[in-house]
Design a protein around this motif. Structure first.
Motif, PDB file in Angstrom:
ATOM      1  N   THR A   5       0.849  -1.186   0.000  1.00 40.84           N
ATOM      2  CA  THR A   5       0.000   0.000   0.000  1.00 40.84           C
ATOM      3  C   THR A   5       0.887   1.240   0.000  1.00 40.84           C
ATOM      4  N   TRP A  42      -0.159  -7.585  -5.229  1.00 39.72           N
ATOM      5  CA  TRP A  42      -1.092  -6.457  -5.276  1.00 39.72           C
ATOM      6  C   TRP A  42      -0.366  -5.184  -4.873  1.00 39.72           C
ATOM      7  N   ARG A  44      -1.584  -1.126  -4.224  1.00 36.36           N
ATOM      8  CA  ARG A  44      -2.699  -0.177  -4.243  1.00 36.36           C
ATOM      9  C   ARG A  44      -2.196   1.182  -3.775  1.00 36.36           C
ATOM     10  N   ASN A  46      -3.412   4.646  -2.011  1.00 31.17           N
ATOM     11  CA  ASN A  46      -4.423   5.384  -1.244  1.00 31.17           C
ATOM     12  C   ASN A  46      -4.118   6.863  -1.369  1.00 31.17           C
TER      13      ASN A  46
END
Length: 74
Positions: A5, A42, A44, A46
């Motif tokens: 993240t 993954w 991602r 934010n």
């Protein structure tokens, strides 16, 4: 499966820069974990509203971060 993240302030990175972040972070993870895990790695991003992020009690805006990237004081 790894999940990375990345937290950023909205408006700092262009869509193209975010795509490059995703690609390079994926490549870095695969370099450690092995190519077979690429399909399940993954990444991602934010995005936080300008002013919703602070360092040392001082709120930061997208403009502050862009100024820092140019070598100017925020």
């Amino acid at each position: 499966m790894p999940l990375v993240t990345i937290d950023v302030i909205k408006g700092v990175f262009t869509p193209e820069q975010k795509q490059k972040l995703i690609e390079k972070v994926t490549d870095a993870m695969v370099a450690v974990e092995g190519e077979n895990l690429r399909p399940v790695t993954w990444v991602r991003i934010n995005e936080f509203e300008s002013g919703d992020w602070a360092i040392g009690g001082q709120r930061l805006s997208a403009g502050d971060v862009q100024a820092l990237a140019l070598g100017k004081a925020a």
